[in-house]
Design an enzyme around this catalytic site. Structure first.
Site, mmCIF file in Angstrom:
data_model
loop_
_atom_site.group_PDB
_atom_site.id
_atom_site.type_symbol
_atom_site.label_atom_id
_atom_site.label_comp_id
_atom_site.label_asym_id
_atom_site.label_seq_id
_atom_site.Cartn_x
_atom_site.Cartn_y
_atom_site.Cartn_z
ATOM 1 N N HIS A 60 0.844 -1.213 0.000
ATOM 2 C CA HIS A 60 0.000 0.000 0.000
ATOM 3 C C HIS A 60 0.872 1.254 0.000
ATOM 4 O O HIS A 60 1.209 1.808 1.045
ATOM 5 C CB HIS A 60 -0.934 -0.005 1.209
ATOM 6 C CG HIS A 60 -2.088 0.939 1.070
ATOM 7 N ND1 HIS A 60 -3.382 0.603 1.386
ATOM 8 C CD2 HIS A 60 -2.144 2.215 0.632
ATOM 9 C CE1 HIS A 60 -4.182 1.624 1.147
ATOM 10 N NE2 HIS A 60 -3.454 2.627 0.699
ATOM 11 N N HIS A 62 1.638 5.086 -2.011
ATOM 12 C CA HIS A 62 1.252 6.122 -2.977
ATOM 13 C C HIS A 62 2.530 6.707 -3.574
ATOM 14 O O HIS A 62 3.229 7.469 -2.909
ATOM 15 C CB HIS A 62 0.415 7.206 -2.287
ATOM 16 C CG HIS A 62 -0.883 6.680 -1.743
ATOM 17 N ND1 HIS A 62 -2.038 6.646 -2.479
ATOM 18 C CD2 HIS A 62 -1.196 6.123 -0.536
ATOM 19 C CE1 HIS A 62 -3.017 6.103 -1.760
ATOM 20 N NE2 HIS A 62 -2.530 5.774 -0.569
ATOM 21 N N ARG A 64 2.552 8.568 -6.214
ATOM 22 C CA ARG A 64 2.165 9.921 -6.668
ATOM 23 C C ARG A 64 2.436 10.232 -8.133
ATOM 24 O O ARG A 64 2.093 11.305 -8.606
ATOM 25 C CB ARG A 64 2.844 11.002 -5.815
ATOM 26 C CG ARG A 64 2.550 10.922 -4.330
ATOM 27 C CD ARG A 64 1.098 11.116 -4.016
ATOM 28 N NE ARG A 64 0.857 11.268 -2.579
ATOM 29 C CZ ARG A 64 -0.276 10.931 -1.987
ATOM 30 N NH1 ARG A 64 -1.273 10.424 -2.696
ATOM 31 N NH2 ARG A 64 -0.435 11.107 -0.701
ATOM 32 N N ASP A 154 -8.686 3.421 -3.810
ATOM 33 C CA ASP A 154 -8.147 3.947 -2.549
ATOM 34 C C ASP A 154 -7.998 5.462 -2.535
ATOM 35 O O ASP A 154 -7.670 6.100 -3.519
ATOM 36 C CB ASP A 154 -6.799 3.324 -2.213
ATOM 37 C CG ASP A 154 -6.341 3.750 -0.819
ATOM 38 O OD1 ASP A 154 -7.097 3.528 0.130
ATOM 39 O OD2 ASP A 154 -5.259 4.342 -0.702
ATOM 40 N N HIS A 181 -10.889 0.620 0.528
ATOM 41 C CA HIS A 181 -10.692 1.673 1.536
ATOM 42 C C HIS A 181 -12.064 1.828 2.178
ATOM 43 O O HIS A 181 -12.949 2.467 1.614
ATOM 44 C CB HIS A 181 -10.214 2.955 0.835
ATOM 45 C CG HIS A 181 -10.300 4.190 1.679
ATOM 46 N ND1 HIS A 181 -9.207 4.963 1.990
ATOM 47 C CD2 HIS A 181 -11.345 4.809 2.269
ATOM 48 C CE1 HIS A 181 -9.585 5.989 2.733
ATOM 49 N NE2 HIS A 181 -10.875 5.928 2.910
ATOM 50 N N HIS A 234 -5.740 -0.889 5.238
ATOM 51 C CA HIS A 234 -5.523 -0.128 6.477
ATOM 52 C C HIS A 234 -6.667 -0.191 7.491
ATOM 53 O O HIS A 234 -7.303 0.811 7.777
ATOM 54 C CB HIS A 234 -5.174 1.331 6.176
ATOM 55 C CG HIS A 234 -6.001 2.012 5.105
ATOM 56 N ND1 HIS A 234 -7.371 2.067 5.142
ATOM 57 C CD2 HIS A 234 -5.628 2.675 3.978
ATOM 58 C CE1 HIS A 234 -7.811 2.737 4.090
ATOM 59 N NE2 HIS A 234 -6.774 3.106 3.364
ATOM 60 N N ASN A 280 -6.087 9.103 7.116
ATOM 61 C CA ASN A 280 -7.382 8.484 6.914
ATOM 62 C C ASN A 280 -7.185 7.014 6.555
ATOM 63 O O ASN A 280 -6.582 6.733 5.524
ATOM 64 C CB ASN A 280 -8.141 9.204 5.796
ATOM 65 C CG ASN A 280 -9.561 8.695 5.654
ATOM 66 O OD1 ASN A 280 -10.036 7.939 6.492
ATOM 67 N ND2 ASN A 280 -10.235 9.109 4.595
ATOM 68 N N ASP A 307 0.695 2.388 3.808
ATOM 69 C CA ASP A 307 -0.116 3.510 3.305
ATOM 70 C C ASP A 307 0.768 4.765 3.183
ATOM 71 O O ASP A 307 0.356 5.879 3.519
ATOM 72 C CB ASP A 307 -1.326 3.784 4.212
ATOM 73 C CG ASP A 307 -2.354 4.697 3.537
ATOM 74 O OD1 ASP A 307 -2.195 5.029 2.344
ATOM 75 O OD2 ASP A 307 -3.324 5.086 4.218
ATOM 76 N N HIS A 311 3.193 14.032 1.234
ATOM 77 C CA HIS A 311 2.635 15.362 0.956
ATOM 78 C C HIS A 311 3.737 16.377 1.186
ATOM 79 O O HIS A 311 4.584 16.184 2.066
ATOM 80 C CB HIS A 311 1.457 15.680 1.878
ATOM 81 C CG HIS A 311 0.248 14.839 1.629
ATOM 82 N ND1 HIS A 311 -0.484 14.922 0.467
ATOM 83 C CD2 HIS A 311 -0.347 13.877 2.380
ATOM 84 C CE1 HIS A 311 -1.489 14.055 0.526
ATOM 85 N NE2 HIS A 311 -1.419 13.396 1.667
HETATM 86 ZN ZN ZN Z 1 -6.968 4.496 1.864
#
Ligand code: ZN
Lengths: 426, 313
Positions: A60, A62, A64, A154, A181, A234, A280, A307, A311
């Site tokens: 899991h 990201h 981006r 997700d 999710h 998650h 989240n 996860d 950012h």
């Molecule tokens: Zn999620």
């Protein structure tokens, strides 16, 4: 490549390997395991006190890219993964464009191959619906053929029951899981943190535990009806652990994962209004952590996944309510897991390796990584005793949004080997 | 009469909230406010205490009453005053709070009074600038100066707060006043309860040591003071209550309801009032209403806070 690791503690739960031995690797293939006193031309490393395990997978992440390269790129994400001890990551489809077309899958796979000689295998998880809008199914069979290993929207749930039903029907044909999710958006609208005593005291709008649980409960009933592989991303609440446990007892194809922050921190951490405690699902309560640990112990929770959600600093340095959800996780996962789970006797090292390596490969039907002669060397090497202090400035990730800066952890990735490449963590 | 320098200090250099504020600090503020209250009765209502200090009122949410009260307090302490108002939505699009604050600070500001729709905004500000921060209301979190003026007004009327039975009535969940009142009242030894429909009572509020009533008559029966909160009419759209008429019927404070108990009931309200919704006009203007005293005391309490924070170090 010609490497001789001496005195390594080899653990491969899938092959019942748990012993101290030397391991000789040539051109990315495990040549010999046992006593190797000399190997001509080999670089020799003493791995006393280190664990050698089948390569870890973070299912899991990201990355981006495409679309949000100022937060992370495939390159920086893979560097962070390798440094954090992962030889594979699964990247989430909430990119721009979303991973809802075979061309995006192919593009990601191609770009990942050139990073660090391809030491990190990148497995795209494709969107369930076009544009992740929850309205029409994405071309799931085409996506799977292009290389997608699972499906998720997700960042958002698959909200409509009817769409979830059709997606599960396709997933059962394809044999790859729907990863949910789980969040009832009508119950979390405007929310910024877990709903309870702490949110009441901070005056922040809450996201109740039941918002996750009602979605998991609905989906599980549909899995029972349709019989498709389904994985809850998650999970964060005691109620979800209980739902998954009772479902597994019925031998249904339901699996789930937990993030390191959800077994480490509670909503108490939000008191600081530090936006790096905003994610989240949100940080929950001690009661939830206890249930999650029990779920890890008894096998209800199959996987630890981060996860990893990068950012930029500007995005996070704002009022709590305006900050985006998510934290980076690739470079602290092993340390947090050993500190919070192995040191506190929730899991053995062998069980930890199942959650980081064996189980995610099984759930996503990835090629297995085996510690055996003649196999490709796909290995994560961990120093379980090393004590270190998390320093976000050392992160390879482009983003530094971690609530763990300054925290002392025990256990650290030492090196990874995959696709004929070797990389040390520091 | 306040001195130019106080011999006693508050524990914190900012006023971010009343959670965790020691009783002695609450008392110090109330005692100091008392001497400023006397100043406000004089023909010349101005003291030179903060001469040379610059205060900016940073209002990201319009609140004419609170801003005027602060501004008056600042001018009566002889501070230089700058007003900055901005709509949160426009700030969100362009300049961040951090940039705004840093820019303002370049202008050598000593104290920032901030009102913001986001909970924690004053706390965030206190980490990115060096000025002293005074929270003038942050989201549904705290509104410490309002609670302190409520405490002052209660102490003025009853002589002491300890043992007083105070019920906060209305939309507790979206109120910044309720939490600050609860912290302040508990610190001073009052018995606190809250009353409203369950949809507007936040989860686990009992853990702050307050009782919860869903029946207004029960709340009235055991209270000396009702602090009535403004009900935001737009909450109806969010399904928090079905109709205004029903709300008034079950949670509105009326003379008829109060007459059921055979003793005077003190009424407070942070304003502005929705007359004949949460409070009937004859109760708001009745002899046991302290609503106008609250406004007057607000200036004295804010003078006390600015004085105590502004003259420290
Ligand atoms: Zn999620």
């Amino acid at each position: 490549m010609n490497i001789l690791f001496k005195n390594a503690h080899l653990i491969d739960p899938a092959l019942n390997v748990d012993s101290v031995a030397d391991i000789h690797i040539v051109h990315g293939i495990i040549q010999k395991i046992g006593r190797v006193s000399f190997a001509k031309g080999a670089e020799v490393y003493d791995l006393a006190e280190k664990i050698v395990a089948p390569g870890f997978v973070d299912m899991h992440v990201h990355l981006r890219e495409p679309g949000y390269e100022y937060k992370e790129t495939i390159e920086t994400g893979c560097r962070a993964a390798a440094s954090g001890g992962f030889t594979a990551v699964c990247c989430m489809p909430n990119t721009n464009p979303a991973i809802d077309d075979a061309s995006v899958v192919k593009n990601i796979l191609e770009r990942a191959r050139s990073v660090l000689g391809g030491i990190v295998d990148v497995y795209p998880i494709a969107a369930v619906t076009k544009g992740r809008e929850g309205k029409e199914l994405a071309p799931m069979m085409e996506l799977a053929d292009a290389g997608a290993v699972g499906f998720t929207d997700d960042g958002a749930p698959v909200e409509q029951a009817e769409i979830m039903r059709r997606a599960l029907e396709y997933a059962s044909m394809i044999g790859k899981p729907i990863i949910q999710h789980a969040e009832d958006l009508t119950l979390t609208k405007g929310g910024a943190m877990n709903e309870g005593f702490i949110s009441t005291g901070l005056g922040l709008p809450g996201m109740p535990q039941v918002a996750e649980e009602v979605m998991v409960a609905r989906d599980i009933r549909m899995v029972e009806y349709i019989g498709a592989p389904y994985h809850v991303a998650h999970i964060s609440t005691r109620g979800t652990v209980e739902l998954v446990r009772s479902t597994k007892a019925k031998k249904l194809p339901v699996t789930c994962e937990v993030t390191p922050h959800h077994f480490t921190l509670t909503d108490e951490a939000v008191r600081s209004f530090d936006t790096n405690t905003k994610m989240n699902p949100p940080l929950r309560t001690q009661e939830d952590i206890e249930a999650i640990k029990e779920g890890l112990r008894d096998g209800t929770i199959d996987v630890i996944a981060t996860d990893h959600a990068p950012h930029s600093q500007d995005e996070k340095e704002v009022e709590f309510a305006f900050a985006p959800f998510g934290i980076v996780g690739l470079e602290t996962a092993i340390g947090l897991a050993i500190t919070e789970l192995v040191e506190l006797k929730v899991l053995t090292l062998s069980q930890l390796i199942e959650k980081f390596s064996i189980n995610p490969r099984k759930i996503l039907k990835l090629s297995s990584a085996k510690i055996a002669e003649g196999e490709r060397a796909n290995l994560t090497i961990v120093d379980p005793k090393s004590e270190w202090v998390v320093d976000i400035r050392q992160f390879k990730s482009k983003s530094k949004n971690s609530p763990f800066h300054g925290r002392t952890l025990r256990g650290k990735a030492f090196a990874v080997i995959n696709n004929n490449q070797l990389l040390f963590s520091d | 009469m306040p001195l130019t320098e106080s011999s006693r200090r508050l524990a914190s250099r900012h006023l971010l909230g009343l959670e965790g504020m020691p009783k002695e600090d609450v008392q110090l503020i109330l005692d100091t406010a008392k001497s400023f209250r006397e100043v406000l009765e004089r023909p010349i209502k101005k003291v030179p205490t903060l001469q040379g200090k610059t205060i900016v009122n940073l209002f990201f949410e319009s609140s004419t009453r609170t801003r005027l009260s602060f501004e008056l307090a600042e001018r009566r302490l002889s501070a230089d005053v700058v007003n900055f108002s901005a709509d949160v939505s426009s700030v969100k699009k362009g300049e961040t709070l951090k940039d705004t604050a840093r820019n303002i600070e370049m202008m050598k500001i000593d104290i920032i009074v901030i009102r913001h729709a986001a909970a924690g905004a004053p706390h965030f500000l206190s980490k990115v600038v060096n000025a002293i921060i005074v929270n003038a209301g942050d989201g549904a979190h705290e509104h410490p100066t309002q609670a302190l003026l409520d405490l002052y007004t209660m102490r003025e009327k009853f002589g002491q707060i300890e043992g007083l039975n105070v019920c906060i009535v209305g939309d507790i969940a979206h109120s910044r006043v309720a939490l600050s009142d609860i912290h302040g009242l508990k610190a001073m030894g009052a018995n606190v309860s809250v009353c409203g429909p369950k949809t507007l009572i936040p989860r686990e509020i009992e853990r702050f040591g307050v009782r919860v009533h869903y029946k207004l008559d029960d709340a009235i029966r055991e209270s000396d003071v009702l602090n009535v909160l403004r009900i935001q009419l737009e909450r109806q759209a969010g399904a928090y209550f079905p109709t205004i008429r029903e709300y008034r019927e079950y949670f509105g404070i009326t003379r008829e309801r109060l007459d059921k108990v055979k003793r005077p009931m003190t009424i407070m309200h942070p304003g502005p009032i929705n007359r004949d919704v949460e409070l009937s006009a004859n109760v708001a203007d009745g002899e046991h209403s302290l609503i106008l005293q609250q406004v007057l005391n607000g200036v004295a309490v804010r003078m006390a806070i600015l004085y105590l924070l502004g003259t420290a170090n």
